[in-house]
Design an enzyme around this catalytic site. Structure first.
Site, PDB file in Angstrom:
ATOM      1  N   ASP A   1       3.969  -7.055  -7.449  1.00  0.00           N
ATOM      2  CA  ASP A   1       4.608  -7.477  -6.206  1.00  0.00           C
ATOM      3  C   ASP A   1       4.348  -8.941  -5.880  1.00  0.00           C
ATOM      4  OD1 ASP A   1       1.931  -7.144  -5.577  1.00  0.00           O
ATOM      5  OD2 ASP A   1       2.269  -5.678  -3.985  1.00  0.00           O
ATOM      6  N   ASN A   2       3.261  -9.513  -6.379  1.00  0.00           N
ATOM      7  CA  ASN A   2       2.980 -10.948  -6.186  1.00  0.00           C
ATOM      8  C   ASN A   2       1.846 -11.340  -7.124  1.00  0.00           C
ATOM      9  OD1 ASN A   2       1.878  -9.488  -3.326  1.00  0.00           O
ATOM     10  ND2 ASN A   2       0.312 -10.535  -4.539  1.00  0.00           N
TER      11      ASN A   2
ATOM     12  N   ASP B   1      -0.194  -4.158  -8.138  1.00  0.00           N
ATOM     13  CA  ASP B   1      -0.429  -4.727  -6.822  1.00  0.00           C
ATOM     14  C   ASP B   1      -1.341  -5.952  -6.938  1.00  0.00           C
ATOM     15  OD1 ASP B   1      -0.566  -5.090  -4.114  1.00  0.00           O
ATOM     16  OD2 ASP B   1      -1.358  -3.104  -3.648  1.00  0.00           O
ATOM     17  N   ASP B   2      -0.798  -7.141  -6.708  1.00  0.00           N
ATOM     18  CA  ASP B   2      -1.553  -8.407  -6.781  1.00  0.00           C
ATOM     19  C   ASP B   2      -1.881  -8.823  -8.213  1.00  0.00           C
ATOM     20  OD1 ASP B   2      -1.552  -8.422  -4.036  1.00  0.00           O
ATOM     21  OD2 ASP B   2      -3.720  -8.321  -3.783  1.00  0.00           O
TER      22      ASP B   2
ATOM     23  N   CYS C   1       2.505  -8.615  -0.263  1.00  0.00           N
ATOM     24  CA  CYS C   1       2.870  -7.262  -0.691  1.00  0.00           C
ATOM     25  C   CYS C   1       4.126  -6.714  -0.011  1.00  0.00           C
ATOM     26  CB  CYS C   1       1.709  -6.303  -0.443  1.00  0.00           C
ATOM     27  SG  CYS C   1       0.198  -6.707  -1.342  1.00  0.00           S
TER      28      CYS C   1
END
Length: 525
Positions: free
Chosen positions: A307-308, A36-37, A72
């Site tokens: 996700d990014n 995540d991130d 997200c």
């Protein structure tokens, strides 16, 4: 040999073939680890030494992996559906933005690739971790709602946390506190993943999606890692603390140089992010080792991605994502598995919309039965496809949050600011809305973006000459070139399914050939 003895031998042989022979010929197992991130442009993979060894060096690393939206919920929706945001209609992290909403559940959730794996490809499926940011919201069915497609479900209520959270365990709420041994979420996800591997059926292939919170805020490290990286600072690359004078309004409003408080804040956040990743590294190692002990590793594909991306000080923006630049849209992607040779690196442009089609392809699913926008990159991993048969460009789209009501916290930024960081550097607004074509071809490395704002602002970058996207060259190139790029952007923004994924078809249909286009002008900075 007596008949009864012959019959017993036959029964034993059939049983052994069913148990071992059938297992050796079944579809491969698949594991997707979704962080995540996690950036790749600013050294996000540095703490993940075991992950790089066990997945990257054991398989293939994609150096140009992009996301369809640098936030997200839209990105995770693209992963699950294989679609661009304009087709799955999740536009931001809010319930109003369709994040885990009833509308999402009705229109998209039953058509995700895990639902197809379970219903039509015979896979047992397991989910653990963060799903979509508004999952568990009372207006979206609460934690009792278990999305279709999952045999075993351990879903985090709402956004990333490390302690004091609620899980939906097959639709039943399970509350956790702040005890490291029983509650630290990254470790708990590793534990339940190993439990699944121990308890699952041995007669079906399996798919696991493990989605730890790291390195998303609040950046809470495990106790044993809280003192690591104490002297580390965020990278001071050429775009760090630089004013984006030729960029869109949100970048231009950032204070440059940043105050000492902002720099101290982002450096400490950078250290905390890296510390949380050490537990992710442990999770990866534990899953790989358990698969190896169970003699299942050789028949298992393992994907590792995010996700990014994320930024920490680039163009004087202390912390966040949501921007069009490489640090926010480029993510790590490593894959190991059957028929993937080790120590490979690919520069071909792959994307999060391709994950679902690739996983379905591995499972033997007919991709013509789907309405996905992405393509399977399994032939790339297996060395059966070169760049001439693959896409050269990709769509990135984002719709800003907020409304046309001024935020008193940031009066200089105009209306609709949804979130602020130190020194009032606001990262988002309702008119931070844009769409980009990201082109990566043997002869070109380009980005073209248009903003839906009062300026109708355009940004163009030649990343061959300007890898840090320091200079917007939109005003120095020929009008004909801009028109061609604008046309290609409109085609991608209206594409769906086959029209998004047909390699090379647009070159002749829309007269957009990067090699011809770039020969007509100088890609200077």
């Amino acid at each position: 040999m007596p008949f009864r003895l012959r019959l017993s031998c036959l029964f034993i042989c059939v049983t052994l073939w069913t148990t071992f022979g059938a297992e050796s010929h079944r579809s491969p197992n698949i594991v997707l680890i979704l962080t995540d991130d996690l950036d790749v442009a600013n050294g996000g993979l540095t703490p993940l030494s075991k992950t790089k060894k066990l997945i990257g060096e054991a398989g293939i690393t994609f150096t140009n992996a992009l996301v369809a939206s640098p936030l997200c919920c839209p990105s995770r929706a693209s992963i699950l559906t294989g679609k661009y945001p304009h087709n799955h209609h999740v536009i931001n992290n809010t319930l109003e933005g369709n994040c885990s909403s009833k509308a999402w559940q009705k229109s998209q959730e039953g058509r995700t690739f895990p639902a197809l794996l379970k219903a039509q490809a015979g896979y047992q499926t397991f989910f653990a971790g963060k799903y979509l940011n508004q999952y568990g919201h009372s207006e979206a069915g609460g934690v009792e709602h278990v999305p279709p497609g999952w045999s075993y479900w351990v879903g985090l209520e709402k956004n990333s946390k490390y302690y004091n959270y609620t899980l939906s365990v097959n639709g039943k709420a399970q509350k956790h506190g702040a005890d490291y041994g029983s509650d630290y979420l990254t470790d708990l996800l590793a534990n339940v993943s190993l439990d699944f591997l121990q308890q699952k059926s041995n007669f079906q292939p399996f798919f696991m999606l493990v989605s730890p919170p790291a390195p998303h805020s609040p950046w809470t490290a495990a106790p044993q890692y809280q003192d690591r990286f104490n002297t580390t600072k965020a990278p001071r690359d050429p775009s760090f603390n630089l004013h984006g004078k030729d960029k869109h309004w949100l970048i231009r409003q950032a204070k440059t140089p940043m105050t000492n408080s902002s720099i101290q804040f982002l450096d400490e956040a950078f250290r905390k992010r890296w510390r949380t990743l050490l537990s992710v590294d442990d999770l990866v190692e534990r899953i790989v080792k358990r698969l190896e002990v169970r003699a299942e590793l050789d028949n298992t594909f393992i994907f590792f991605t995010s996700d990014n991306g994320y930024h920490t000080g680039q163009f004087s923006l202390p912390l966040d994502k949501r921007q069009l630049y490489e640090f926010d849209i480029k993510v790590p992607l490593m894959v190991r598995g059957p028929n993937i040779k080790p120590n490979q690196t690919s520069q071909m442009l792959v994307a999060n919309v391709d994950l679902g089609p690739t996983i379905l392809d591995i499972a033997g699913f007919d991709l013509n039965q789907t309405q996905m926008d992405g393509s399977s990159f399994l032939p790339i991993m297996e060395g059966r496809m070169n760049s001439s048969g693959w896409r050269t460009d990709f769509l990135v789209e984002y719709e800003g949050e907020g409304s046309e009501v001024s935020d008193p916290a940031c009066p200089l930024l105009g209306p609709g600011v949804s979130e602020c960081f130190p020194d009032c550097v606001c990262e988002d607004s309702y008119n931070n809305t844009y769409a980009c074509v990201r082109t990566i071809a043997p002869s070109a490395d380009l980005q073209y973006c248009e903003f839906d704002d009062n300026e109708v602002f355009v940004e163009v970058y030649n990343l061959t000459a300007d890898p840090f996207q320091l200079t917007n060259i939109a005003k120095t190139i020929e009008q004909e070139v801009l028109e061609k790029m604008n046309h290609r952007l409109m085609m991608l923004q209206s594409c769906s399914a086959h029209s998004c994924r047909t390699p090379g078809a647009y070159d002749t249909r829309f007269k957009f050939d990067p090699r011809q286009m770039f020969s007509s002008w100088t890609l200077g900075t």
